[in-house]
Design a protein around this motif. Structure first.
Motif, PDB file in Angstrom:
ATOM      1  N   LEU A 103       4.863  14.459  10.268  1.00 38.55           N
ATOM      2  CA  LEU A 103       4.437  14.893   8.950  1.00 38.55           C
ATOM      3  C   LEU A 103       5.523  15.701   8.259  1.00 38.55           C
ATOM      4  O   LEU A 103       5.261  16.343   7.241  1.00 38.55           O
ATOM      5  N   ALA A 104       6.741  15.664   8.796  1.00 38.73           N
ATOM      6  CA  ALA A 104       7.853  16.365   8.154  1.00 38.73           C
ATOM      7  C   ALA A 104       8.227  15.654   6.859  1.00 38.73           C
ATOM      8  O   ALA A 104       8.124  14.425   6.765  1.00 38.73           O
ATOM      9  N   PRO A 105       8.644  16.401   5.836  1.00 41.54           N
ATOM     10  CA  PRO A 105       9.005  15.760   4.558  1.00 41.54           C
ATOM     11  C   PRO A 105      10.166  14.799   4.730  1.00 41.54           C
ATOM     12  O   PRO A 105      11.077  15.028   5.521  1.00 41.54           O
ATOM     13  N   THR A 106      10.119  13.714   4.009  1.00 42.55           N
ATOM     14  CA  THR A 106      11.193  12.737   4.037  1.00 42.55           C
ATOM     15  C   THR A 106      11.222  12.019   2.705  1.00 42.55           C
ATOM     16  O   THR A 106      10.255  12.047   1.948  1.00 42.55           O
ATOM     17  N   SER A 107      12.353  11.386   2.401  1.00 39.20           N
ATOM     18  CA  SER A 107      12.403  10.563   1.205  1.00 39.20           C
ATOM     19  C   SER A 107      11.703   9.249   1.478  1.00 39.20           C
ATOM     20  O   SER A 107      11.484   8.854   2.615  1.00 39.20           O
ATOM     21  N   GLY A 108      11.326   8.552   0.437  1.00 41.18           N
ATOM     22  CA  GLY A 108      10.632   7.294   0.598  1.00 41.18           C
ATOM     23  C   GLY A 108       9.130   7.476   0.494  1.00 41.18           C
ATOM     24  O   GLY A 108       8.612   8.575   0.285  1.00 41.18           O
ATOM     25  N   HIS A 109       8.402   6.389   0.630  1.00 40.79           N
ATOM     26  CA  HIS A 109       6.972   6.398   0.438  1.00 40.79           C
ATOM     27  C   HIS A 109       6.346   5.346   1.325  1.00 40.79           C
ATOM     28  O   HIS A 109       7.020   4.490   1.889  1.00 40.79           O
ATOM     29  N   ALA A 110       5.028   5.416   1.455  1.00 39.19           N
ATOM     30  CA  ALA A 110       4.314   4.420   2.241  1.00 39.19           C
ATOM     31  C   ALA A 110       4.131   3.166   1.401  1.00 39.19           C
ATOM     32  O   ALA A 110       3.452   3.177   0.391  1.00 39.19           O
ATOM     33  N   GLY A 111       4.716   2.083   1.829  1.00 38.56           N
ATOM     34  CA  GLY A 111       4.602   0.838   1.074  1.00 38.56           C
ATOM     35  C   GLY A 111       5.887   0.537   0.342  1.00 38.56           C
ATOM     36  O   GLY A 111       6.532   1.410  -0.216  1.00 38.56           O
ATOM     37  N   THR A 112       6.289  -0.694   0.368  1.00 40.90           N
ATOM     38  CA  THR A 112       7.536  -1.085  -0.268  1.00 40.90           C
ATOM     39  C   THR A 112       7.282  -2.291  -1.150  1.00 40.90           C
ATOM     40  O   THR A 112       6.154  -2.615  -1.472  1.00 40.90           O
ATOM     41  N   ILE A 113       8.356  -2.932  -1.564  1.00 40.67           N
ATOM     42  CA  ILE A 113       8.244  -4.144  -2.356  1.00 40.67           C
ATOM     43  C   ILE A 113       7.414  -5.186  -1.598  1.00 40.67           C
ATOM     44  O   ILE A 113       7.540  -5.341  -0.388  1.00 40.67           O
ATOM     45  N   ARG A 114       6.574  -5.915  -2.308  1.00 39.36           N
ATOM     46  CA  ARG A 114       5.739  -6.935  -1.674  1.00 39.36           C
ATOM     47  C   ARG A 114       6.609  -7.965  -0.950  1.00 39.36           C
ATOM     48  O   ARG A 114       7.671  -8.347  -1.434  1.00 39.36           O
ATOM     49  N   PRO A 115       6.147  -8.448   0.206  1.00 39.03           N
ATOM     50  CA  PRO A 115       6.935  -9.443   0.955  1.00 39.03           C
ATOM     51  C   PRO A 115       7.293 -10.671   0.124  1.00 39.03           C
ATOM     52  O   PRO A 115       8.397 -11.210   0.253  1.00 39.03           O
ATOM     53  N   ALA A 116       6.367 -11.123  -0.733  1.00 31.08           N
ATOM     54  CA  ALA A 116       6.657 -12.305  -1.544  1.00 31.08           C
ATOM     55  C   ALA A 116       7.836 -12.049  -2.476  1.00 31.08           C
ATOM     56  O   ALA A 116       8.682 -12.931  -2.691  1.00 31.08           O
ATOM     57  N   ALA A 117       7.900 -10.834  -3.036  1.00 32.89           N
ATOM     58  CA  ALA A 117       9.012 -10.499  -3.925  1.00 32.89           C
ATOM     59  C   ALA A 117      10.324 -10.450  -3.153  1.00 32.89           C
ATOM     60  O   ALA A 117      11.370 -10.898  -3.639  1.00 32.89           O
ATOM     61  N   TRP A 118      10.273  -9.879  -1.931  1.00 38.11           N
ATOM     62  CA  TRP A 118      11.475  -9.854  -1.101  1.00 38.11           C
ATOM     63  C   TRP A 118      11.933 -11.271  -0.779  1.00 38.11           C
ATOM     64  O   TRP A 118      13.121 -11.579  -0.817  1.00 38.11           O
ATOM     65  N   ARG A 119      10.982 -12.158  -0.454  1.00 37.93           N
ATOM     66  CA  ARG A 119      11.366 -13.530  -0.116  1.00 37.93           C
ATOM     67  C   ARG A 119      12.051 -14.214  -1.297  1.00 37.93           C
ATOM     68  O   ARG A 119      13.049 -14.924  -1.128  1.00 37.93           O
ATOM     69  N   ARG A 120      11.504 -14.005  -2.498  1.00 41.14           N
ATOM     70  CA  ARG A 120      12.147 -14.579  -3.681  1.00 41.14           C
ATOM     71  C   ARG A 120      13.557 -14.032  -3.848  1.00 41.14           C
ATOM     72  O   ARG A 120      14.499 -14.770  -4.164  1.00 41.14           O
ATOM     73  N   ALA A 121      13.685 -12.704  -3.655  1.00 39.12           N
ATOM     74  CA  ALA A 121      15.001 -12.079  -3.831  1.00 39.12           C
ATOM     75  C   ALA A 121      16.010 -12.617  -2.819  1.00 39.12           C
ATOM     76  O   ALA A 121      17.157 -12.915  -3.163  1.00 39.12           O
TER      77      ALA A 121
END
Length: 442
Positions: A103-121
């Motif tokens: 639970l230590a602070p970190t950059s980033g967030h839970a959840g990223t770009i959708r897999p379908a969008a990554w596949r297109r990219a």
């Protein structure tokens, strides 16, 4: 739930139609739901009715909306959900954990770009023609980053002032190597421990600088610094921001003292209570400001890629160092990131993360925070932050020990500061968030 942006090159009808599709795909609009009339939606969005009519006509032709004479327009009753909605956190349940959850602070967030969008990219990147490697970063990615900073951060800059890096740590190393040898670099105290560890590794001396609730205290800054590393858009540990008067005072001091300001701009787009503050470089007139950014916050914590933005003179110096160090990010990865930025996937993902952070804040307010107070804890959190970080301390030593034991039994670890324990929930997966809630609010 629907917004438009006139600064985007996409037409308003296309933006409205895309927004409605997202609402249906996410489950926020279900089959049979009534949608606003064209006149009503035009008034809400402050656009012409013709733009909404054009969008509705397109959605009706696609079978997403159903318009019947004399009846309200609705989401087509026979329309299956376009995509599974993002899962809500599961009800808290007790279970054993094979690994610790931090639970230590970190950059980033839970959840990223959708897999379908990554596949297109990735498909587009793999099919792109080979281009000569530019060690400062491929031109198409530097142009995409410059446009993203203009739209999302209010920082007008040119692609030539952007350099691609292998993440925030490599970016800071690039900056420090470009500035000289044996530098004295100011760091916030308290401050995020991540990047400050790079300073001695590069052969420089970190110098602690006093901070308060608004960031570094300018009139207490050491007089013999060469550079100062600050995080004005996300002050450690609760994510408050440096207000404009303090920012201006810092920049004026840096200009007088000839000190380079290195701005670590992590997590700034993820504020949901306020719009992101513009980077210090947007306010700088005489001071030298180098902005350090990362793609891990917006795209994926596993993606080691980022960027540095500087004025023309400093960028030229950085570019010469980059030529010697080489480019650590493959051209395929750079092309994929540029596609995600240009296609609007980053902006759409950021909005979804905002909604999820709001949901988590509500869960914490209704379950975890009351349970901690009942257990004798004193809580502190910032209303201006992401809303999902808190400092917890106990006046009673026995209650503090009992809380530590509860964390250990539940497989939870946390950050520590002089004021107490730091609990951060924004970066957790849905599964880990649900488990943390079950441990802290049994």
């Amino acid at each position: 739930m629907l917004t438009v942006d006139r600064s985007l090159p996409t037409s308003l009808p296309v933006q409205i139609a895309a927004g409605m599709r997202d609402l249906v795909a996410s489950g926020r609009l279900a089959a049979g739901d009534r949608v606003p009339s064209t006149r009503e939606l035009a008034e809400r969005l402050h656009v012409s009715r013709g733009s909404v009519v054009a969008a509705y006509d397109q959605l009706t032709a696609e079978g997403i909306l159903l318009a019947t004479q004399g009846a309200p327009t609705v989401v087509h009753p026979e329309l299956p959900r376009l995509a599974a909605p993002h899962p809500r956190p599961a009800p808290p349940t007790r279970r054993s954990r094979p690994r610790a959850i931090s639970l230590a602070p970190t950059s980033g967030h839970a959840g990223t770009i959708r897999p379908a969008a990554w596949r297109r990219a990735w498909r587009e990147a793999a099919a792109a023609a080979d281009q000569p490697v530019d060690k400062a970063g491929q031109p198409y990615l530097r142009a995409a980053v410059a446009e993203h900073l203009r739209l999302a951060r209010g920082l007008p800059t040119q692609p030539g002032n952007v350099l691609v890096t292998g993440g925030a740590r490599e970016g800071l190393l690039l900056i420090l190597m470009s500035l000289g040898k044996a530098l004295r670099v100011g760091v916030e105290d308290p401050g995020h421990p991540g990047l400050r560890r790079i300073i001695p590794l590069a052969g420089h001396t970190p110098v602690t600088c006093v901070t308060d609730g608004q960031g570094v205290v300018v009139d207490k800054l050491p007089s013999n610094l060469d550079a100062v590393l600050v995080t004005p858009s996300h002050l450690y540990p609760l994510g408050a921001f440096m207000p404009a008067p303090r920012r201006i005072a810092l920049l004026e001091w840096a200009a007088r003292a000839g000190v380079v300001v290195i701005e670590d701009d992590f997590n700034s787009e993820l504020r949901y209570r306020l719009s992101p503050q513009p980077p210090l470089a947007a306010l700088a007139r005489e001071a030298t400001v180098v902005t350090l950014g990362t793609f891990s916050t917006l795209l994926s914590r596993q993606l080691n890629a980022g960027y540095v933005v500087a004025d023309t003179t400093t960028a030229d110096t950085l570019r010469r160092t980059r030529e010697v160090m080489g480019m650590p990010v493959s051209t395929v990865t750079q092309h994929a990131i540029a596609h995600l930025l240009n296609a609007g996937d980053v902006r759409r993902t950021t909005k979804k993360v905002h909604a999820r952070l709001v949901e988590r804040r509500e869960i914490l307010n209704s379950t975890v925070f009351p349970a901690l107070r009942a257990a004798g804890a004193r809580l502190k959190y910032s209303e201006d932050s992401l809303g999902v970080d808190a400092i917890v301390d106990f006046a009673d030593a026995a209650k503090a020990a009992a809380f530590d034991a509860r964390l250990a039994r539940g497989g939870l670890t946390c950050g520590r500061t002089g004021a107490g324990l730091i609990l951060s929930f924004g970066h957790l997966s849905d599964e880990d968030f649900a488990h943390a809630v079950s441990v802290l609010a049994p």
